[in-house]
Design a protein around this motif. Structure first.
Motif, PDB file in Angstrom:
ATOM      1  N   GLU A  50      11.434   4.416 -12.363  1.00 20.54           N
ATOM      2  CA  GLU A  50      10.984   5.956 -12.632  1.00 20.54           C
ATOM      3  C   GLU A  50       9.978   6.560 -11.941  1.00 20.54           C
ATOM      4  O   GLU A  50      10.154   7.531 -11.465  1.00 20.54           O
ATOM      5  N   ARG A  51       8.883   5.536 -11.798  1.00 24.48           N
ATOM      6  CA  ARG A  51       7.606   6.076 -11.082  1.00 24.48           C
ATOM      7  C   ARG A  51       7.868   6.117  -9.700  1.00 24.48           C
ATOM      8  O   ARG A  51       6.886   6.824  -8.875  1.00 24.48           O
ATOM      9  N   VAL A  52       8.572   5.325  -9.235  1.00 22.95           N
ATOM     10  CA  VAL A  52       8.658   5.119  -7.577  1.00 22.95           C
ATOM     11  C   VAL A  52      10.181   5.174  -7.142  1.00 22.95           C
ATOM     12  O   VAL A  52      10.645   4.759  -6.426  1.00 22.95           O
ATOM     13  N   ARG A  53      10.954   6.277  -7.709  1.00 20.01           N
ATOM     14  CA  ARG A  53      12.355   6.228  -7.707  1.00 20.01           C
ATOM     15  C   ARG A  53      12.841   6.418  -6.398  1.00 20.01           C
ATOM     16  O   ARG A  53      13.609   5.735  -5.421  1.00 20.01           O
ATOM     17  N   ALA A  54      12.191   7.573  -5.489  1.00 26.12           N
ATOM     18  CA  ALA A  54      12.637   8.012  -4.340  1.00 26.12           C
ATOM     19  C   ALA A  54      12.469   6.754  -3.390  1.00 26.12           C
ATOM     20  O   ALA A  54      13.548   6.499  -2.681  1.00 26.12           O
ATOM     21  N   GLN A  55      11.433   6.232  -3.097  1.00 25.86           N
ATOM     22  CA  GLN A  55      11.210   5.142  -2.243  1.00 25.86           C
ATOM     23  C   GLN A  55      11.972   3.763  -2.484  1.00 25.86           C
ATOM     24  O   GLN A  55      12.549   3.326  -1.776  1.00 25.86           O
ATOM     25  N   ALA A  56      12.223   3.648  -4.106  1.00 29.69           N
ATOM     26  CA  ALA A  56      13.417   2.299  -4.342  1.00 29.69           C
ATOM     27  C   ALA A  56      14.429   2.723  -3.878  1.00 29.69           C
ATOM     28  O   ALA A  56      15.234   1.796  -3.400  1.00 29.69           O
ATOM     29  N   ALA A  57      14.965   3.888  -3.829  1.00 25.45           N
ATOM     30  CA  ALA A  57      16.484   4.407  -3.856  1.00 25.45           C
ATOM     31  C   ALA A  57      16.640   4.215  -2.266  1.00 25.45           C
ATOM     32  O   ALA A  57      17.625   3.665  -1.801  1.00 25.45           O
ATOM     33  N   ASP A  58      15.697   4.413  -1.501  1.00 26.85           N
ATOM     34  CA  ASP A  58      15.944   4.342  -0.095  1.00 26.85           C
ATOM     35  C   ASP A  58      15.811   2.855   0.298  1.00 26.85           C
ATOM     36  O   ASP A  58      16.917   2.504   1.090  1.00 26.85           O
ATOM     37  N   ALA A  59      15.174   1.890  -0.203  1.00 22.50           N
ATOM     38  CA  ALA A  59      15.112   0.545  -0.157  1.00 22.50           C
ATOM     39  C   ALA A  59      16.483  -0.185  -0.556  1.00 22.50           C
ATOM     40  O   ALA A  59      16.892  -0.954   0.255  1.00 22.50           O
ATOM     41  N   ILE A  60      16.947   0.501  -1.485  1.00 23.36           N
ATOM     42  CA  ILE A  60      18.266  -0.067  -2.280  1.00 23.36           C
ATOM     43  C   ILE A  60      19.516   0.147  -1.172  1.00 23.36           C
ATOM     44  O   ILE A  60      20.280  -0.594  -1.032  1.00 23.36           O
ATOM     45  N   TYR A 118      10.288  -4.029   0.576  1.00 20.49           N
ATOM     46  CA  TYR A 118       9.833  -2.964  -0.370  1.00 20.49           C
ATOM     47  C   TYR A 118       9.056  -3.741  -1.739  1.00 20.49           C
ATOM     48  O   TYR A 118       9.912  -4.558  -2.258  1.00 20.49           O
ATOM     49  N   PHE A 119       7.860  -3.524  -1.940  1.00 22.33           N
ATOM     50  CA  PHE A 119       7.379  -3.973  -3.318  1.00 22.33           C
ATOM     51  C   PHE A 119       6.191  -2.831  -3.640  1.00 22.33           C
ATOM     52  O   PHE A 119       5.621  -2.306  -2.817  1.00 22.33           O
ATOM     53  N   SER A 120       6.266  -2.452  -4.930  1.00 20.63           N
ATOM     54  CA  SER A 120       5.382  -1.490  -5.443  1.00 20.63           C
ATOM     55  C   SER A 120       4.934  -1.867  -6.886  1.00 20.63           C
ATOM     56  O   SER A 120       5.422  -2.728  -7.388  1.00 20.63           O
ATOM     57  N   VAL A 121       3.651  -1.410  -7.154  1.00 18.68           N
ATOM     58  CA  VAL A 121       3.209  -1.683  -8.451  1.00 18.68           C
ATOM     59  C   VAL A 121       2.567  -0.427  -8.913  1.00 18.68           C
ATOM     60  O   VAL A 121       2.209   0.464  -8.459  1.00 18.68           O
ATOM     61  N   ALA A 122       3.107  -0.322 -10.406  1.00 19.01           N
ATOM     62  CA  ALA A 122       2.712   0.974 -11.062  1.00 19.01           C
ATOM     63  C   ALA A 122       1.609   0.778 -11.731  1.00 19.01           C
ATOM     64  O   ALA A 122       1.249  -0.253 -12.597  1.00 19.01           O
ATOM     65  N   ASP A 123       0.681   1.963 -11.731  1.00 20.04           N
ATOM     66  CA  ASP A 123      -0.768   1.954 -12.301  1.00 20.04           C
ATOM     67  C   ASP A 123      -1.366   0.713 -12.447  1.00 20.04           C
ATOM     68  O   ASP A 123      -1.914  -0.003 -13.278  1.00 20.04           O
ATOM     69  N   ALA A 124      -1.571   0.315 -11.214  1.00 15.91           N
ATOM     70  CA  ALA A 124      -2.391  -0.946 -10.987  1.00 15.91           C
ATOM     71  C   ALA A 124      -3.878  -0.939 -10.773  1.00 15.91           C
ATOM     72  O   ALA A 124      -4.545  -0.943  -9.703  1.00 15.91           O
TER      73      ALA A 124
END
Length: 274
Positions: free
Chosen positions: A246-256, A193-199
């Motif tokens: 905050e902007r990717v909470r659902a996906q991050a929570a799944d990964a954590i 899991y890796f994400s970038v906000a507003d890239a």
């Protein structure tokens, strides 16, 4: 049954962000509860003033030295703590800069200085204040706007150090300014899991790998940070334990939640065959 405790971040370390910080812990706990875990929550202050035991896993966003000492005791007693107290402490700026340099992460030049000593050109080494530097609070993350100052000459640097000293901040991290666009990144070790906000500027090749390698070197399972991007070139300028996502909470929570369950399975011995 897996017993899980979530420890919220102290308000003083989360100015204006307490609700967002709590939301990611709560989201992960909800997923673990759905998976069959028994979950509880405490504030950092409650954890310090209660007998806390019997938990298999602690999800910790707290950052004070007292709270980290309590987490270390729980860890020593056999509890899995995410992030570990050592990893959390490694994100304090008095350790972060050297730790990132040690793992060869792409970072701007930076040096930790004592604010009471004022401007020490020898200590700055190759850093040239005339080319722009950021002067950052040298112990914790930025807690207010005055904790990160940009200056463009030696006089401004001396003044910035004096301002920190007057506030009782003993250490400052002086970091060379890098031109480019700031992007925020988020990740969870061992999950992909890796994400970038507003890239809007695009994500340079190699950023995920560099950030993941830095997180592993710091001992972090749950992390985020800032990078300055200029085309395909980038520098990591900050790293955080347990951002709010905050902007990717659902996906991050799944990964954590997946990572936590994986680490718990690794700790438990396989059943013996008859």
């Amino acid at each position: 049954m897996l017993r899980v405790l979530g420890v919220y971040r102290e308000r003083e370390f989360s100015p204006g962000r307490s609700a967002a910080d709590a939301a990611i812990i709560d989201a992960v706990l909800k997923r673990l509860q759905t998976a069959g875990a028994a979950v509880s929550t405490l504030t950092a202050a409650q954890m310090l003033h209660r007998t806390v035991g019997g938990f298999d896993l602690v999800l910790a966003m707290c950052q004070s030295e007292a709270a980290l000492a309590r987490l270390a005791a729980l860890q020593q007693a056999g509890t899995l703590v995410i992030n570990s107290p050592h990893a959390i402490r490694s994100c304090y700026r008095d350790r972060l800069g050297d730790a990132l340099k040690a793992c060869a992460a792409p970072v701007p030049q930076g040096v930790l200085v004592a604010t009471a000593q004022g401007l020490d050109r020898d200590r700055l080494g190759a850093i040239d204040a005339r080319r722009g530097v950021y002067v950052k609070r040298g112990d914790l993350h930025a807690l207010c706007a005055d904790d990160v100052l940009r200056v463009g000459d030696e006089a401004g640097l001396a003044q910035a150090l004096a301002r920190f000293a007057a506030r009782g901040v003993r250490l400052a991290y002086v970091q060379a300014a890098v031109e480019g666009s700031v992007i925020k990144f988020y990740g969870v070790t061992g999950t992909g899991y890796f994400s970038v906000a507003d890239a809007a500027v695009g994500v340079p090749a190699g950023l995920h790998e560099a950030a993941h390698s830095a997180a592993v070197a710091l001992g972090l399972e749950v992390w985020g940070g800032d990078a300055i991007v200029n085309g395909q070139q980038f520098k990591l300028v900050d790293f955080n334990d347990w951002p709010s996502f905050e902007r990717v909470r659902a996906q991050a929570a799944d990964a954590i939640a997946r990572r936590a369950l994986h680490l718990m399975r690794e700790r438990r011995p396989a059943p013996e065959e008859n």
